[in-house]
Design a protein around this motif. Structure first.
Motif, short mmCIF file in Angstrom:
data_model
loop_
_atom_site.label_atom_id
_atom_site.label_comp_id
_atom_site.label_asym_id
_atom_site.label_seq_id
_atom_site.Cartn_x
_atom_site.Cartn_y
_atom_site.Cartn_z
N LEU A 144 0.82 -1.21 0.00
CA LEU A 144 0.00 0.00 0.00
C LEU A 144 0.85 1.26 0.00
O LEU A 144 0.35 2.35 -0.24
N ARG A 145 2.16 1.10 0.28
CA ARG A 145 3.04 2.27 0.36
C ARG A 145 4.29 2.04 -0.48
O ARG A 145 5.39 1.89 0.05
N PRO A 146 4.16 2.03 -1.78
CA PRO A 146 5.33 1.80 -2.63
C PRO A 146 6.42 2.85 -2.47
O PRO A 146 7.59 2.57 -2.70
N GLU A 147 6.03 4.04 -2.03
CA GLU A 147 7.03 5.08 -1.82
C GLU A 147 8.01 4.73 -0.71
O GLU A 147 9.15 5.22 -0.69
N ASP A 148 7.60 3.86 0.22
CA ASP A 148 8.47 3.48 1.33
C ASP A 148 9.55 2.48 0.92
O ASP A 148 10.47 2.20 1.69
N THR A 149 9.44 1.95 -0.29
CA THR A 149 10.46 1.00 -0.77
C THR A 149 11.84 1.65 -0.77
O THR A 149 12.86 0.96 -0.58
N ALA A 150 11.90 2.94 -0.92
CA ALA A 150 13.18 3.65 -0.91
C ALA A 150 13.89 3.55 0.43
O ALA A 150 15.10 3.80 0.51
N ALA A 151 13.16 3.19 1.49
CA ALA A 151 13.76 3.07 2.83
C ALA A 151 14.43 1.73 3.05
O ALA A 151 15.11 1.53 4.07
N ILE A 152 14.27 0.79 2.12
CA ILE A 152 14.87 -0.54 2.29
C ILE A 152 16.39 -0.45 2.19
O ILE A 152 16.93 0.12 1.24
N LYS A 153 17.06 -1.02 3.18
CA LYS A 153 18.53 -1.03 3.22
C LYS A 153 19.11 -2.35 2.75
O LYS A 153 20.31 -2.44 2.49
N ALA A 154 18.29 -3.37 2.67
CA ALA A 154 18.75 -4.73 2.38
C ALA A 154 18.88 -4.98 0.89
O ALA A 154 18.25 -4.30 0.06
N LYS A 155 19.66 -6.00 0.55
CA LYS A 155 19.62 -6.58 -0.78
C LYS A 155 18.44 -7.53 -0.84
O LYS A 155 18.16 -8.25 0.12
N LEU A 156 17.74 -7.53 -1.97
CA LEU A 156 16.49 -8.28 -2.09
C LEU A 156 16.63 -9.47 -3.03
O LEU A 156 17.30 -9.39 -4.05
N LEU A 157 15.95 -10.54 -2.65
CA LEU A 157 15.80 -11.71 -3.52
C LEU A 157 14.38 -12.21 -3.38
O LEU A 157 13.93 -12.48 -2.26
N VAL A 158 13.65 -12.30 -4.49
CA VAL A 158 12.33 -12.93 -4.47
C VAL A 158 12.35 -14.10 -5.44
O VAL A 158 12.83 -13.97 -6.58
N CYS A 159 11.84 -15.23 -4.99
CA CYS A 159 11.83 -16.47 -5.77
C CYS A 159 10.39 -16.87 -6.01
O CYS A 159 9.64 -17.10 -5.04
N LEU A 160 10.00 -16.96 -7.28
CA LEU A 160 8.60 -17.13 -7.63
C LEU A 160 8.43 -18.17 -8.73
O LEU A 160 9.32 -18.37 -9.55
#
Length: 234
Positions: A144-160
């Motif tokens: 609901l808050r895509p603008e907050d994605t900029a606050a992520i400090k981590a490296k991301l991995l999504v497996c789908l």
């Protein structure tokens, strides 16, 4: 060494599962977040696997109870998915439990999650939590808050799975647009012909269409997580 851990968030009691594979020395800590039905055998087993690899893993409890039916699961998960502040608060409280463990290196933390738990791990990242990595397995990607994605400090991995009816291509594309705009280090791995809940041998329990265990995708996605952890915890 494994044990249940009871803790409180906002005056409510929760019971998580701690699996300590540190051998008594400072080690990375990994928060494990369950699927929509609550903390069960699947998340506990994944915590045990992380402990076997030398991590301290804490399988969080975000509900304080376990759903026995699909309707019950939706009643528990639904309000959290529409209230990012509450979801982030419960995840933050669980992360604090992990951080306080005597054998956890508090500078080396990660969060992983399955389905609903993947969404929760991403929301924890959007709160600005000090995480080195976030990994989502058949993870929900909407926020609901895509603008907050900029606050992520981590490296991301999504497996789908690319045949997952709950996370179609347009949702995957919107997620990647969002993380790209935020200039994050992110990976998305797709497994052909694979549906939802592919890491869980009990995937068909609730009879949801498109939910099937896939041993190959389970193994490969776990291996990809291990590669990322080797990188961020080096």
């Amino acid at each position: 060494m494994a044990s249940d851990v009871t803790y409180e968030i906002g005056g409510r009691s929760y019971t998580g599962y701690l699996a300590d594979g540190s051998g008594g020395k400072p080690s990375p800590g990994v928060l494990v977040i369950h699927e929509a039905n609550g903390l069960g055998e699947h998340a506990r087993k994944k915590a045990d696997m992380l402990a076997e690899a030398g991590y301290v893993a804490f399988a969080a409890d975000l509900y304080g109870e376990v759903a026995e039916t699909l309707d019950d699961a939706m009643k528990l998960a639904g309000p959290l998915m529409t209230d990012p502040d509450e979801l982030r608060a419960r995840c933050t409280g669980a992360l604090d439990v992990l951080r306080r463990q005597s054998n956890v290196d508090s500078q080396k933390l990660a969060a992983i999650g399955f389905c609903f738990g993947g969404s929760a791990a991403l929301e924890l990242g959007r709160s600005g939590a000090d995480l080195r990595a976030i990994v989502g397995f058949h993870s929900g990607l909407k926020t609901l808050r895509p603008e907050d994605t900029a606050a992520i400090k981590a490296k991301l991995l999504v497996c789908l799975g690319d045949a997952d009816p709950l996370i179609p291509g347009e949702v995957r594309d919107a997620f990647m647009d969002n993380v790209r705009a935020a200039k994050l280090d992110a990976q998305m791995l797709l497994y052909s012909g694979v549906g939802h809940s592919f890491t869980n041998p009990d995937a068909e329990r609730f009879g949801v269409a498109g939910c099937h265990y896939d041993a190959t995708a389970d193994r490969r996605s776990w291996a990809a997580m291990r590669v990322l952890f080797d990188e961020v915890f080096a």
